[in-house]
Design a protein around this motif. Structure first.
Motif, PDB file in Angstrom:
ATOM      1  N   PHE A  71       0.829  -1.190   0.000  1.00  0.00           N
ATOM      2  CA  PHE A  71       0.000   0.000   0.000  1.00  0.00           C
ATOM      3  C   PHE A  71       0.868   1.246   0.000  1.00  0.00           C
ATOM      4  O   PHE A  71       1.968   1.244   0.530  1.00  0.00           O
ATOM      5  CB  PHE A  71      -0.894   0.026   1.250  1.00  0.00           C
ATOM      6  CG  PHE A  71      -1.895  -1.086   1.281  1.00  0.00           C
ATOM      7  CD1 PHE A  71      -3.068  -0.998   0.553  1.00  0.00           C
ATOM      8  CD2 PHE A  71      -1.670  -2.212   2.029  1.00  0.00           C
ATOM      9  CE1 PHE A  71      -3.992  -2.028   0.579  1.00  0.00           C
ATOM     10  CE2 PHE A  71      -2.593  -3.239   2.066  1.00  0.00           C
ATOM     11  CZ  PHE A  71      -3.747  -3.148   1.331  1.00  0.00           C
ATOM     12  N   ALA A  72       0.373   2.333  -0.569  1.00  0.00           N
ATOM     13  CA  ALA A  72       1.092   3.601  -0.578  1.00  0.00           C
ATOM     14  C   ALA A  72       1.104   4.229   0.807  1.00  0.00           C
ATOM     15  O   ALA A  72       1.988   4.993   1.144  1.00  0.00           O
ATOM     16  CB  ALA A  72       0.466   4.554  -1.589  1.00  0.00           C
ATOM     17  N   ASN A  73       0.133   3.923   1.635  1.00  0.00           N
ATOM     18  CA  ASN A  73       0.032   4.489   2.971  1.00  0.00           C
ATOM     19  C   ASN A  73       0.555   3.458   3.975  1.00  0.00           C
ATOM     20  O   ASN A  73      -0.045   2.412   4.157  1.00  0.00           O
ATOM     21  CB  ASN A  73      -1.430   4.828   3.277  1.00  0.00           C
ATOM     22  CG  ASN A  73      -1.621   5.445   4.641  1.00  0.00           C
ATOM     23  OD1 ASN A  73      -0.741   5.400   5.484  1.00  0.00           O
ATOM     24  ND2 ASN A  73      -2.786   6.022   4.859  1.00  0.00           N
ATOM     25  N   THR A 125      -0.675  -1.107   6.352  1.00  0.00           N
ATOM     26  CA  THR A 125       0.180  -2.272   6.160  1.00  0.00           C
ATOM     27  C   THR A 125      -0.537  -3.556   6.551  1.00  0.00           C
ATOM     28  O   THR A 125      -1.153  -3.630   7.595  1.00  0.00           O
ATOM     29  CB  THR A 125       1.459  -2.138   7.011  1.00  0.00           C
ATOM     30  OG1 THR A 125       2.133  -0.961   6.617  1.00  0.00           O
ATOM     31  CG2 THR A 125       2.367  -3.334   6.844  1.00  0.00           C
ATOM     32  N   ILE A 126      -0.439  -4.536   5.686  1.00  0.00           N
ATOM     33  CA  ILE A 126      -0.907  -5.879   6.000  1.00  0.00           C
ATOM     34  C   ILE A 126       0.334  -6.756   6.055  1.00  0.00           C
ATOM     35  O   ILE A 126       1.035  -6.901   5.070  1.00  0.00           O
ATOM     36  CB  ILE A 126      -1.891  -6.411   4.938  1.00  0.00           C
ATOM     37  CG1 ILE A 126      -3.158  -5.590   4.958  1.00  0.00           C
ATOM     38  CG2 ILE A 126      -2.183  -7.885   5.183  1.00  0.00           C
ATOM     39  CD1 ILE A 126      -4.162  -5.983   3.906  1.00  0.00           C
ATOM     40  N   CYS A 127       0.623  -7.285   7.213  1.00  0.00           N
ATOM     41  CA  CYS A 127       1.815  -8.107   7.381  1.00  0.00           C
ATOM     42  C   CYS A 127       1.537  -9.529   6.910  1.00  0.00           C
ATOM     43  O   CYS A 127       0.503 -10.093   7.212  1.00  0.00           O
ATOM     44  CB  CYS A 127       2.249  -8.114   8.838  1.00  0.00           C
ATOM     45  SG  CYS A 127       2.711  -6.482   9.445  1.00  0.00           S
ATOM     46  N   THR A 128       2.475 -10.050   6.168  1.00  0.00           N
ATOM     47  CA  THR A 128       2.413 -11.440   5.726  1.00  0.00           C
ATOM     48  C   THR A 128       3.729 -12.092   6.098  1.00  0.00           C
ATOM     49  O   THR A 128       4.599 -11.464   6.689  1.00  0.00           O
ATOM     50  CB  THR A 128       2.215 -11.538   4.198  1.00  0.00           C
ATOM     51  OG1 THR A 128       3.397 -11.056   3.562  1.00  0.00           O
ATOM     52  CG2 THR A 128       1.016 -10.742   3.741  1.00  0.00           C
ATOM     53  N   ALA A 155       7.357  -1.977  10.090  1.00  0.00           N
ATOM     54  CA  ALA A 155       6.094  -2.119  10.822  1.00  0.00           C
ATOM     55  C   ALA A 155       5.712  -3.581  11.012  1.00  0.00           C
ATOM     56  O   ALA A 155       5.030  -3.929  11.982  1.00  0.00           O
ATOM     57  CB  ALA A 155       4.980  -1.374  10.092  1.00  0.00           C
ATOM     58  N   CYS A 156       6.175  -4.433  10.116  1.00  0.00           N
ATOM     59  CA  CYS A 156       5.869  -5.865  10.205  1.00  0.00           C
ATOM     60  C   CYS A 156       6.907  -6.638  11.009  1.00  0.00           C
ATOM     61  O   CYS A 156       6.872  -7.858  11.057  1.00  0.00           O
ATOM     62  CB  CYS A 156       5.738  -6.452   8.802  1.00  0.00           C
ATOM     63  SG  CYS A 156       4.230  -5.949   7.969  1.00  0.00           S
TER      64      CYS A 156
END
Length: 67
Positions: A17-19, A23-26, A47-48
């Motif tokens: 994502f640009a923002n 964030t979606i952590c995988t 962040a992840c």
């Protein structure tokens, strides 16, 4: 479930994502700043949980990318 088999979801690349607040952590964690293509990507990685990309622990990952 059919005939005792469980279907698995398809393997996909993480969504970037640009923002950084979205964030979606995988499990897809890049190890070094050389593998990052942008500051946003580095911020997401930090962040992840990829803290090794913030060598001086100032909260800014990959200093060369995030000047």
């Amino acid at each position: 479930m059919r005939d005792g088999l469980v279907s698995k979801p398809p393997i996909t690349e993480p969504t970037i994502f640009a923002n950084p607040h979205e964030t979606i952590c995988t499990s897809f964690i890049k190890k070094t700043c050389g593998e990052m293509s942008s500051c946003v990507e580095a911020q997401q990685q930090l962040a992840c949980g990829n803290t090794q990309i913030d060598g001086n622990k100032n909260g800014i990952p990959c200093e060369a990318l995030c000047q």
